[in-house]
Design a protein around this motif. Structure first.
Motif, short mmCIF file in Angstrom:
data_model
loop_
_atom_site.label_atom_id
_atom_site.label_comp_id
_atom_site.label_asym_id
_atom_site.label_seq_id
_atom_site.Cartn_x
_atom_site.Cartn_y
_atom_site.Cartn_z
N LEU A 134 0.87 -1.18 0.00
CA LEU A 134 0.00 0.00 0.00
C LEU A 134 0.90 1.22 0.00
CD1 LEU A 134 -2.80 1.32 0.23
CD2 LEU A 134 -2.56 1.20 2.71
N GLU A 135 0.72 2.08 -1.01
CA GLU A 135 1.53 3.29 -1.13
C GLU A 135 0.62 4.50 -1.24
OE1 GLU A 135 5.35 1.33 -3.48
OE2 GLU A 135 4.00 2.66 -4.58
N MET A 136 1.19 5.66 -1.02
CA MET A 136 0.48 6.92 -1.22
C MET A 136 1.44 7.90 -1.86
SD MET A 136 0.45 8.38 2.71
CE MET A 136 -0.21 10.01 2.35
N THR A 137 0.90 8.83 -2.63
CA THR A 137 1.71 9.96 -3.05
C THR A 137 1.69 10.97 -1.91
OG1 THR A 137 -0.17 11.04 -4.10
CG2 THR A 137 1.21 9.63 -5.49
N ALA A 138 2.69 11.83 -1.86
CA ALA A 138 2.78 12.80 -0.77
C ALA A 138 3.26 14.13 -1.29
CB ALA A 138 3.75 12.29 0.31
N LEU A 139 2.66 15.21 -0.81
CA LEU A 139 3.22 16.52 -1.07
C LEU A 139 4.59 16.59 -0.41
CD1 LEU A 139 0.13 18.85 -0.44
CD2 LEU A 139 0.83 17.71 -2.56
N PRO A 148 7.18 11.16 -2.41
CA PRO A 148 7.17 12.63 -2.42
C PRO A 148 7.13 13.15 -3.85
CG PRO A 148 9.06 11.75 -1.19
CD PRO A 148 8.48 10.63 -1.97
N MET A 149 6.15 13.99 -4.13
CA MET A 149 6.02 14.57 -5.47
C MET A 149 6.80 15.89 -5.50
SD MET A 149 2.02 13.72 -6.29
CE MET A 149 1.45 14.60 -4.83
N GLN A 164 9.10 12.63 -9.78
CA GLN A 164 9.56 13.74 -10.61
C GLN A 164 8.61 13.92 -11.78
OE1 GLN A 164 12.37 15.46 -9.86
NE2 GLN A 164 13.62 14.11 -8.61
N SER A 165 8.70 15.06 -12.45
CA SER A 165 7.91 15.30 -13.66
C SER A 165 8.79 15.93 -14.71
CB SER A 165 6.73 16.22 -13.36
OG SER A 165 6.07 16.58 -14.56
N THR A 166 8.65 15.45 -15.94
CA THR A 166 9.44 16.03 -17.03
C THR A 166 8.97 17.44 -17.37
OG1 THR A 166 7.99 15.08 -18.72
CG2 THR A 166 9.89 13.75 -18.03
N THR A 167 7.84 17.86 -16.81
CA THR A 167 7.32 19.21 -17.06
C THR A 167 7.86 20.23 -16.06
OG1 THR A 167 5.39 18.85 -15.63
CG2 THR A 167 5.17 18.23 -17.94
N VAL A 188 8.28 8.78 -12.41
CA VAL A 188 8.33 9.92 -13.32
C VAL A 188 6.99 10.07 -14.04
CG1 VAL A 188 9.46 10.99 -15.31
CG2 VAL A 188 10.82 9.67 -13.67
N PHE A 189 6.48 11.31 -14.00
CA PHE A 189 5.29 11.68 -14.76
C PHE A 189 5.73 12.44 -16.00
CE2 PHE A 189 2.33 15.04 -15.94
CZ PHE A 189 1.19 14.29 -16.22
N ALA A 190 5.07 12.13 -17.12
CA ALA A 190 5.32 12.88 -18.36
C ALA A 190 3.99 13.01 -19.09
CB ALA A 190 6.33 12.16 -19.24
#
Length: 239
Positions: free
Chosen positions: A141-146, A166-167, A199-202, A216-218
């Motif tokens: 079970l995972e979560m994204t985090a600020l 961590p985002m 991470q994000s490529t944007t 990675v988000f793209a």
């Protein structure tokens, strides 16, 4: 900036496969000994309103080769000003969707993506505790985090999830302060945030710290060329 070199070797790349069609069968052709590339795909999006829940299932095809490690992401959003009492009343309905997503085939993890406002953190804790019981043996079970939740604004209870990602992108008005804190500390203060990073490529590429797994988000579809370019960028420290 990012300090390159041996300190920032990462051992696993996870592609966030968001909206749109993704054909990721090319991952099966990676040579022996190559860095593992796994996939965390958006399974469905829930928007919790005072009147009920708006459900947006995944609309576009996701194609993966057998053996690809998959995580399903459940995105949760709430209407502005939703009360904790109303969210709690709707929690059973939310959990039905958690069960459906957790039951999708061949998952190694369920990841909840919810930028929860402070007023709803208590109910979100309840949701995550219940979500644990929806998992099959061996699933994480995972979560994204600020990023702030992993530094000064720590509220994630020990054991609540197996990992928080961590985002480190699109951090808003306090971004420079958060980046300075990260630079100074050299790691995330919250133990559950250590070992992985988003991470994000944007956006600006951040230091990978001691992260073994890099999400990675793209925008748009992942392709073989885009994955190769992303790996090179992460290794060199610059998009």
């Amino acid at each position: 900036g990012v300090v390159g070199g041996e300190e920032e070797v990462f051992s696993e790349l996870v592609l966030w496969a968001w909206h749109g069609e993704h054909d990721l069968r090319f991952l099966a052709k990676r040579p022996a000994g190559a860095r593992p590339v796994h996939v965390a795909y958006l399974a469905r999006r829930l928007v919790v309103h005072s009147w009920g829940i708006e459900v947006q299932p995944r609309a576009k095809a996701l194609r993966t080769a057998p053996g690809t490690q998959l995580s399903a992401v459940l995105r949760i959003e709430t209407e502005a000003g939703l009360s904790a009492a109303r969210f709690r009343e709707l929690l059973a309905q939310v959990m039905e969707h958690v069960s459906i997503v957790a039951g999708e085939p061949e998952l190694v993890a369920l990841q909840i993506d919810f930028d929860v406002p402070r007023s709803l953190r208590g109910v979100y804790r309840e949701l995550l505790r219940e979500a644990r019981h929806k998992l099959r043996p061996g699933q994480r079970l995972e979560m994204t985090a600020l990023t702030s939740w992993c530094l000064q604004d720590r509220w994630i209870d020990p054991g609540l999830v197996d990992a928080a990602v961590p985002m480190v992108f699109e951090m808003g008005s306090g971004e420079e302060g958060l980046r300075d804190d990260l630079q100074g500390l050299g790691k995330f203060a919250e133990p559950l945030c250590q070992g992985q990073i988003g991470q994000s490529t944007t956006d600006r590429l951040s230091s990978l710290l001691d992260s073994r797994r890099v999400f990675v988000f793209a925008p748009g579809p992942w392709t073989e060329a885009r994955v190769a370019k992303t790996e090179l960028a992460l290794a060199s420290g610059s998009w």
